[in-house]
Every structure is written in structure tokens, then in C-alpha cells.
Design an enzyme around this catalytic site. Structure first.
Site, PDB file in Angstrom:
ATOM      1  N   GLU A 259       3.908   4.297  -2.360  1.00 21.54           N
ATOM      2  CA  GLU A 259       3.865   3.712  -3.492  1.00 21.54           C
ATOM      3  C   GLU A 259       2.213   4.069  -4.038  1.00 21.54           C
ATOM      4  O   GLU A 259       1.902   3.074  -3.642  1.00 21.54           O
ATOM      5  CB  GLU A 259       4.515   2.639  -3.386  1.00 21.54           C
ATOM      6  CG  GLU A 259       5.934   2.566  -2.531  1.00 21.54           C
ATOM      7  CD  GLU A 259       6.524   3.002  -3.831  1.00 21.54           C
ATOM      8  OE1 GLU A 259       6.584   3.127  -4.294  1.00 21.54           O
ATOM      9  OE2 GLU A 259       8.353   3.031  -2.571  1.00 21.54           O
ATOM     10  N   CYS A 298       1.994  -1.940 -10.996  1.00 18.82           N
ATOM     11  CA  CYS A 298       1.596  -0.025 -10.481  1.00 18.82           C
ATOM     12  C   CYS A 298       2.854   0.285 -11.640  1.00 18.82           C
ATOM     13  O   CYS A 298       2.650   1.384 -12.041  1.00 18.82           O
ATOM     14  CB  CYS A 298       2.310  -0.431  -9.950  1.00 18.82           C
ATOM     15  SG  CYS A 298       4.051  -1.117  -9.214  1.00 18.82           S
TER      16      CYS A 298
HETATM   17  P1  NAP Z   1      -6.037   0.101  -2.754  1.00 19.64           P
HETATM   18  O1  NAP Z   1      -7.576   0.573  -3.600  1.00 19.64           O
HETATM   19  O2  NAP Z   1      -5.603   1.853  -2.024  1.00 19.64           O
HETATM   20  O3  NAP Z   1      -5.511  -0.578  -1.199  1.00 19.64           O
HETATM   21  C1  NAP Z   1      -4.894  -0.187  -1.229  1.00 19.64           C
HETATM   22  C2  NAP Z   1      -4.600  -0.831   0.460  1.00 19.64           C
HETATM   23  O4  NAP Z   1      -5.204  -0.006   1.308  1.00 19.64           O
HETATM   24  C3  NAP Z   1      -5.611  -2.161   0.900  1.00 19.64           C
HETATM   25  O5  NAP Z   1      -4.770  -3.416   1.697  1.00 19.64           O
HETATM   26  C4  NAP Z   1      -6.535  -1.908   1.451  1.00 19.64           C
HETATM   27  O6  NAP Z   1      -6.985  -2.837   2.055  1.00 19.64           O
HETATM   28  C5  NAP Z   1      -5.944  -0.937   1.868  1.00 19.64           C
HETATM   29  N1  NAP Z   1      -6.856   0.224   2.467  1.00 19.64           N
HETATM   30  C6  NAP Z   1      -7.649   1.174   1.411  1.00 19.64           C
HETATM   31  N2  NAP Z   1      -8.877   1.714   2.671  1.00 19.64           N
HETATM   32  C7  NAP Z   1      -8.304   1.681   3.872  1.00 19.64           C
HETATM   33  C8  NAP Z   1      -8.196   2.269   5.464  1.00 19.64           C
HETATM   34  N3  NAP Z   1      -9.121   3.054   5.176  1.00 19.64           N
HETATM   35  N4  NAP Z   1      -7.611   2.172   6.204  1.00 19.64           N
HETATM   36  C9  NAP Z   1      -7.037   1.743   6.001  1.00 19.64           C
HETATM   37  N5  NAP Z   1      -5.774   0.770   4.863  1.00 19.64           N
HETATM   38  C10 NAP Z   1      -7.061   0.791   3.893  1.00 19.64           C
HETATM   39  O7  NAP Z   1      -5.154   0.260  -3.721  1.00 19.64           O
HETATM   40  P2  NAP Z   1      -5.818  -1.129  -4.865  1.00 19.64           P
HETATM   41  O8  NAP Z   1      -6.778  -1.591  -5.279  1.00 19.64           O
HETATM   42  O9  NAP Z   1      -5.209  -2.758  -3.685  1.00 19.64           O
HETATM   43  O10 NAP Z   1      -4.242  -1.612  -5.713  1.00 19.64           O
HETATM   44  C11 NAP Z   1      -4.614  -1.164  -6.572  1.00 19.64           C
HETATM   45  C12 NAP Z   1      -3.832   0.570  -6.686  1.00 19.64           C
HETATM   46  O11 NAP Z   1      -2.336   0.240  -6.084  1.00 19.64           O
HETATM   47  C13 NAP Z   1      -3.136   0.687  -8.076  1.00 19.64           C
HETATM   48  O12 NAP Z   1      -3.583   1.961  -8.041  1.00 19.64           O
HETATM   49  C14 NAP Z   1      -1.523   0.739  -8.466  1.00 19.64           C
HETATM   50  O13 NAP Z   1      -1.204   1.887  -8.553  1.00 19.64           O
HETATM   51  C15 NAP Z   1      -1.176   0.748  -6.935  1.00 19.64           C
HETATM   52  N6  NAP Z   1      -0.017   0.364  -6.478  1.00 19.64           N
HETATM   53  C16 NAP Z   1       0.908   0.754  -6.061  1.00 19.64           C
HETATM   54  C17 NAP Z   1       1.989   0.196  -6.666  1.00 19.64           C
HETATM   55  C18 NAP Z   1       3.424   1.102  -5.973  1.00 19.64           C
HETATM   56  O14 NAP Z   1       4.544   0.306  -5.817  1.00 19.64           O
HETATM   57  N7  NAP Z   1       3.739   2.280  -6.336  1.00 19.64           N
HETATM   58  C19 NAP Z   1       2.179  -1.636  -6.727  1.00 19.64           C
HETATM   59  C20 NAP Z   1       1.562  -1.750  -6.755  1.00 19.64           C
HETATM   60  C21 NAP Z   1      -0.125  -0.895  -6.385  1.00 19.64           C
HETATM   61  P3  NAP Z   1      -8.861  -3.740   1.396  1.00 19.64           P
HETATM   62  O15 NAP Z   1      -8.160  -3.895   0.473  1.00 19.64           O
HETATM   63  O16 NAP Z   1      -9.304  -3.991   2.756  1.00 19.64           O
HETATM   64  O17 NAP Z   1      -9.667  -2.324   1.810  1.00 19.64           O
END
Ligand code: NAP
Length: 676
Positions: A259, A298
């Protein structure tokens, strides 16, 4: 305020971050370090083993209904204790109404899955998908698809913006499906998720090993997964790409649900005028989506589309509304928009905003930031910003860049086809909305853009009071989208459970298929009932137990009496010539409902007994007409039994009506409620 140590929960124990591995978590409101999280001390293999060897077997021993009851109890427990989650949630920049979307929304999702699990899934460890397929001429070899829980773990990696809903919306279908979970929330808000997991664990409602938590990094966890595990990721497209292209996951065909981010849009219908209720509704939806969670949703509206002549009035109305939004301390009840989650997030959003200025003009609302009750520099506050893109056909960035904050661009469209082509340039989105009172506009938008969207939301004066909002994913409906939205599907009721279930085609004789699916199917053994089955309790009845009734002849008087008594004097029952002219009938025939009534008269046992009520019938088919002089008899067979509560359960009976030549004239499934 002391700095919180955010623990992980592994192998039944809370494990605090080690000094060297701890990552700081800042308050969105003050910028101070309020917590630290890190998973340095975790043994990922042992966590997986614990889930696979302890949690999974405990969950799989239960039926879908047992697990649904647990979800309901967990939801009730969280609901009783949610105030402490609201308190923590303020530190993430969320106002109380933002937190309600996150916390109450998450709890509501558990309730919906609890209820759907009881209503739509069997009280069994397996689930039958679709009908029996006839695979042979004489019916001795048939097929059916069955669904059983995967034997692995649901690995759930979540985004920062919904620390509670983000976890619960995945956890509900996973646990209902019978699979344990390891949850890894985003570090920035994992202190809120941790508090929620503590409430769940302390409730003692979940079997040991069914829920574990990682706060901090996942180390080499993904390298240790098998095809029985499922990774469900929510976050940016960039992280998704990195994780899903992990060679081990690809090589082992580990299912990966993504997602991702999304450039969702809202269209103001061409039928709308500035004085129509739909115009104000459109402005409300746009402003709400830009300011709720400070635009960190999102599903938030990033692209606003209006007919050319309505762009300026829409800009003025949005600007006026945005200028009156009170920004400040999220814990203050008067605050309408809180802070972004962190300074880093604000910096990222501002960087994207600057890039948008190459294609769109920033308009007045972007002036000045007034923050009430908090420090506008130390806290991650920002004013909502709107951009006008006059030429969306030439533009590239506004269809590509997601600013995950209170930012949106408005653009003109010429006609619906043009609007759909702009919508679709998002490259795959979670949701598009259209605000229109014209059903033709709604249909054109749905047909023209559904393939690029996970959800289409239509709103107008009729639905506006009860509608749930452009940005609200609902547990009953799909959440996800194609292309850049990740290509994943979550929620959607029981569809969401199916990610954690293996569908298997089972082939064999009818007896084999009946035994495997715990459902009697035609062609498998029937045991002649010694006593009338209506005199037996739920537990005494056995699958395949069959009552064959006496025959009853149908007379022309029966048909006429029934016709006059009910008022159903349709010509096929009353007029020989007209009936004969109909290709389906040999002449006057008995009413189908007369046959059903006579069938009940043949199989019912009239005395008070274990059958409490006839609650319905389904799958009714009339297969051959019955004329005066024909006779019918009934074959009533116990097909499936489903406990409903402590005292009684539903029995489904296969009912077959045959004529004097043993030809089937009608079949249906009868539902009764029987005492235990
Ligand atoms: P993100 O930076 O991509 O992080 C998402 C998750 O991935 C976090 O738990 C992060 O943990 C983890 N992560 C990052 N690098 C990783 C790795 N190398 N290995 C394992 N896990 C890793 O996204 P975000 O800033 O939290 O969220 C914002 C984004 O999410 C936006 O682009 C938004 O559109 C999207 N979003 C989409 C939805 C949907 O349902 N489609 C819903 C909500 C948000 P850490 O925080 O510990 O790095």
C-alpha cells in the site's frame, strides 16, 4: 518529561531498546526528544519460530467464529481504554478528531471484522470457496475449492500516519484468517502503537505467540521468511520498491502486499453551479482532506479538478476556508489542524512544494502561519497550501509528486473525458471522488477511471449527511489501488482475510469432498433418518441424514384453490391454451410456491421440538414443471451445521423435490435454527 523507552514485544516478553541501537522520537509539537526505540536486542528467528510454532497452531485450532469473538473482545477492551491512546497521540501532532480517525477507526475495523467473521465465514477451520464442480459424467468425481490458513506469519510494516488504525486494519483480517502477526510500526509514532499493543497483550485475550511487536529496524527478518508468510507493507513507493525487490522474497515467492503513496483527486461535476449544495460539499471535502492529520493521509486529495469556469470560484472558496483554519497545539480543543509528525517530514513536504512551483502558481492561502498555543518554529507546523495549475496537460510534476502534507493543486478540465485522463495520469491511485448530482456524470467518471483507482467515491446532496468522506477507507470496502498506489488490496470485508489463506482445489468422490469440507454435497452418502430429523437436537443430527417423505398428488383443484387463496392467477396456472403457448409449460402447471408449501407440509414434524424457526431458504431452483396428476415427494438432507451461540445453531438442509418418475422438479437449501 522523562524520555520513554519504547519496547518491542517478542516471545511473550517486553524487550527494551539497547543504548547503541536506540533511535530518538521527537514530539511533533515541541520538537523535544520524548522517546527512543530500537530493536538491537531482538532475535528475529526466535520471534518467527514463536509465531509459527506457538501462535499459529493456537489460532488454527480455533474456528473462524472463535477468532471473530476474540476480535470483538479485543475491540471492546481497546474501546474501554482508548483515552490513554489519545493522550499519547497528541505528541504525534494529531488533534482529537485526527486521533478518533486513527484510534476509533482502528477499533471500529476490529468490530466490523468480528461481525463479518461470524456472519460470512463458517464456524469451521476451513472455508469453502464457490460451488461443487462436476468433473465427471456420472458424478463420482467432483471438485471444490477450500481455503485454509497459511502456516506462517503476517509481517506488517506500517506507515507513521496512523499508528493504531494502520496496525488494526491489518491485524483484524490476519487474526481472523488464523495467522499470527509480527507488527513493525514506523519509528516516528511507534510509541502510540506500542501503547495499543500493551493494552491488547495485557487483556490476555490473544493466544500466546499470535502478536509480537518490533519497534525499530527489522534487521534480517525479511531474509528469514518462507512462502507461508505474508508481508503487508504500507509506506512510500520508494521503501516498497526496496523491500519488495528483496531477492530472497522474490526467490521464495513470499507474498508481498504493498500500500503505497497516491495522488488522489476530486472532481467537481460539470453539472454543479456555485449556488448548488454540491459546490459547498466539494469545498468541504477538499478542505477536510487537506487539513485532517495535517494532510498526512494516504487518501488525501492532492489534485482538485473543476470545470474551467468554476476554477476561480473554487479557489476563492477554498482559500477563504483555509485561511480560517485554526492551527496550533493539537491538545487544545479549538485547534482544527495540528502539526506534521516531525521537522523532517515538514522539510520533505516543503521541498516538494517548492518543486510544484515550476508548474503551478502558489495562491494567497499560502501566506503566513499563525500557530496557537505552541511554538511555530520548534513544532512541525505548516500552513495549508494550494497551487493553481493552469495547464494540467503540459504539467508533469503535479501528477507525479506526492507532498505528504496539507498541499493540493487545483486545475481546470474541459469535459469528463479530459477529467478522466487527468485522473488517470496519477498512475494508479487509492481513491478518486466526484461531487455531482448527475448520475450520468458519476457513471462516466467511474467507467473512465475505475481501472486506475482502488475506490471511486461519489457524493451529492442526497448522500452528503451520511457519507463517510473521500478519505475514509472502510473495512467493508477495498483499500488499495493499482500502479503507484502499490497494486495491493486490503480490507474489502472478507476479501482482506483471503491474503492469509491458501485456496486449494480439492478433487475426489462426493464422499471425500463432503468429509473435507464438512458439508454434505449431492452424490455423497445419505443415511436414512430413523427418527424424524426435526425431533433431533443440533448435536444429534449428522451430515447426510435424510428423510424421504410420502408422495403427494397435485390436483387441478389444488392449483385453483392456491391461485384464488393467494391471488396468484397467472395464466400459466389458470389458462390451458395460454400456458401451452408458452415454451416452458406443457399446459397449466402448479405454482412453484404451491410446491414449496406442499413440500413443507410433507417434511414438517408439527410438535414443539428442537427446531426453533425456519429462518430462510436459498439457492431455489424450479427445474421441471409439475402438472395436475403429477405427484411430488421430498428428500430432506442435513447439509451443514453452524453453531450460532451457546444455546442453538443453524442447520442447512438440502431439499430436493422429485416427481413420480424420480425426476428432480425443484431444489433449495432450507435454513433452520435448532437447539443444542
Ligand atoms: P516510509 O518511510 O516508506 O516507511 C514505511 C515503513 O517502512 C516504516 O515502518 C519504516 O520504518 C519502514 N521501513 C523503512 N525502511 C525500511 C527497511 N529498509 N526495512 C524495513 N522497513 C523499513 O513511509 P512513511 O514515511 O512512514 O509513510 C508515509 C508514506 O506512506 C506516504 O507516501 C503515504 O502515501 C504512504 N501511506 C500509504 C498508505 C496506504 O494505505 N496506501 C497509508 C498510509 C501511508 P521506520 O520508520 O523505522 O523507518
Amino acid at each position: 518529561m522523562p524520555v520513554l523507552d519504547v519496547a518491542s514485544f517478542a516471545l511473550g516478553k517486553w524487550i527494551h531498546p539497547t543504548q547503541d541501537a536506540a533511535r530518538p522520537i521527537e514530539s511533533a509539537v515541541t520538537g523535544e526528544i520524548i522517546a527512543r526505540a530500537g530493536s538491537g536486542a531482538l532475535d528475529y528467528q526466535s520471534m518467527l519460530d514463536h509465531a509459527r510454532n506457538v501462535g499459529g497452531p493456537a489460532l488454527r485450532k480455533m474456528t473462524f467464529h472463535d477468532r471473530a469473538r476474540i476480535l470483538k473482545a479485543v475491540a471492546t477492551h481497546l474501546n474501554d481504554n482508548k483515552n490513554e491512546l489519545y493522550e499519547l497521540s497528541y505528541t504525534t501532532g494529531a488533534t482529537l478528531s485526527d486521533s478518533k480517525i486513527d484510534i476509533d477507526g482502528g477499533i471500529g475495523t476490529l468490530f466490523v471484522y468480528a461481525s463479518k467473521g461470524r456472519r460470512e465465514l463458517p464456524d469451521s477451520t476451513t472455508y469453502l470457496d464457490g460451488d461443487v464442480e462436476q468433473l465427471s459424467r456420472h458424478g463420482t468425481f467432483v471438485g471444490q475449492h477450500i481455503c485454509t490458513p497459511k502456516l506462517g506469519v503476517g509481517i506488517q510494516i506500517n506507515a507513521f500516519n496512523f499508528p493504531v488504525w494502520g496496525m488494526l486494519e491489518k491485524l483484524a483480517p490476519t487474526l481472523l484468517g488464523g495467522v499470527p502477526a509480527i507488527v513493525k510500526p514506523a519509528t516516528a509514532t511507534c510509541h502510540v502503537t506500542e501503547a495499543c499493543v500493551r493494552l491488547i497483550i495485557d487483556s490476555g485475550l490473544l493466544p500466546e505467540g499470535s502478536l509480537q511487536l518490533i519497534t525499530g529496524g527489522v534487521g534480517d527478518l525479511l531474509e528469514r521468511l518462507t512462502p507461508q508468510d505474508v508481508v503487508s507493507f504500507t509506506g512510500s513507493a520508494q521503501t516498497a520498491l526496496k523491500l519488495k525487490s528483496n531477492p530472497h522474497l522474490l526467490k521464495s515467492a513470499v507474498p508481498f502486499i504493498a500500500e503505497q503513496d497516491s495522488l488522489n483527486s476530486s472532481i467537481l461535476g460539470p453539472d454543479v453551479t456555485v449556488d448548488a449544495p454540491e459546490f459547498d460539499l466539494f469545498i468541504d471535502e477538499v478542505v477536510r482532506e487537506m487539513t485532517t492529520k495535517a494532510g498526512q493521509k494516504c487518501t488525501a486529495i492532492r489534485r482538485i479538478m473543476a470545470p474551467e469556469h468554476l476554477v476561480q470560484p473554487a479557489i476563492e472558496a477554498i482559500e477563504t476556508r483555509l485561511n480560517s483554519v485554526r492551527i496550533g497545539d493539537p491538545a487544545d480543543a479549538d485547534t482544527q489542524m495540528g502539526a506534521l509528525v516531525s521537522q523532517a517530514q515538514r522539510h520533505d513536504v516543503m521541498t516538494v512544494a517548492t518543486q510544484l512551483e515550476d508548474e503551478a502558481r502558489a495562491i494567497g492561502a499560502n501566506n503566513g502561519l499563525k500557530v496557537h498555543g505552541a511554538d511555530s518554529v520548534a513544532g512541525a507546523f505548516m500552513a495549508p497550501m494550494i497551487y493553481h495549475c493552469a495547464d494540467p496537460d503540459k504539467a508533469e510534476l503535479i501528477h507525479k509528486l506526492e507532498a505528504f502534507g496539507p498541499i493540493a493543486s487545483i486545475m481546470p478540465y474541459r469535459d469528463i473525458d479530459h477529467a478522466c485522463s487527468l485522473l488517470n495520469r496519477g498512475g494508479g491511485s487509492l481513491v478518486a471522488s466526484v461531487i455531482t448530482h448527475d448520475p450520468n456524470v458519476a457513471r462516466q467518471v467511474a467507467v473512465g477511471s475505475a481501472a486506475w483507482h482502488g475506490r471511486i467515491y461519489v457524493n451529492d446532496r442526497v448522500s452528503m449527511k451520511e457519507s463517510t468522506g473521500h478519505g475514509s477507507p472502510l473495512p467493508h470496502m477495498l483499500h488499495g489501488g493499482p500502479g503507484r498506489a502499490g497494486g495491493g488490496e486490503e480490507l474489502g470485508g472478507i476479501r482482506g482475510v483471503m491474503h492469509y489463506i491458501q485456496r486449494t482445489a480439492i478433487q475426489g468422490s462426493p464422499d471425500m469432498i463432503s468429509a473435507i469440507g464438512e458439508t454434505w454435497i449431492p452424490g455423497s452418502a445419505q443415511v436414512t433418518a430413523k427418527a424424524h430429523p426435526f425431533t433431533k437436537t443440533f448435536h444429534e443430527l449428522v451430515l447426510g441424514e435424510t428423510l424421504v417423505t410420502e408422495a403427494r398428488e397435485i390436483s387441478i383443484e389444488d392449483i385453483e384453490t392456491f391461485a384464488h387463496f393467494t391471488g396468484d392467477t397467472f395464466y400459466a396456472h389458470m389458462d390451458e391454451e395460454a400456458a401451452k403457448a408458452n415454451p416452458f409449460f406443457p399446459g397449466r402447471v402448479a405454482h412453484g410456491y404451491l410446491l414449496l408449501s406442499f413440500a413443507a407440509g410433507l417434511f414438517v414434524q408439527p410438535d414443539p421440538g428442537p427446531v426453533l424457526a425456519n429462518t430462510g431458504l436459498s439457492d431455489l431452483n424450479f427445474q421441471k414443471p409439475v402438472s395436475a396428476g403429477d405427484s411430488i415427494r421430498v428428500h430432506l438432507t442435513v447439509k451443514r451445521k453452524t453453531p450460532r451461540n451457546e444455546d442453538y445453531g443453524e442447520v442447512r438442509w438440502n431439499v430436493e423435490l422429485t416427481n413420480q418418475d424420480d425426476e428432480t422438479v425443484a431444489t433449495y437449501t432450507l435454513h433452520t435454527m435448532n437447539v443444542f
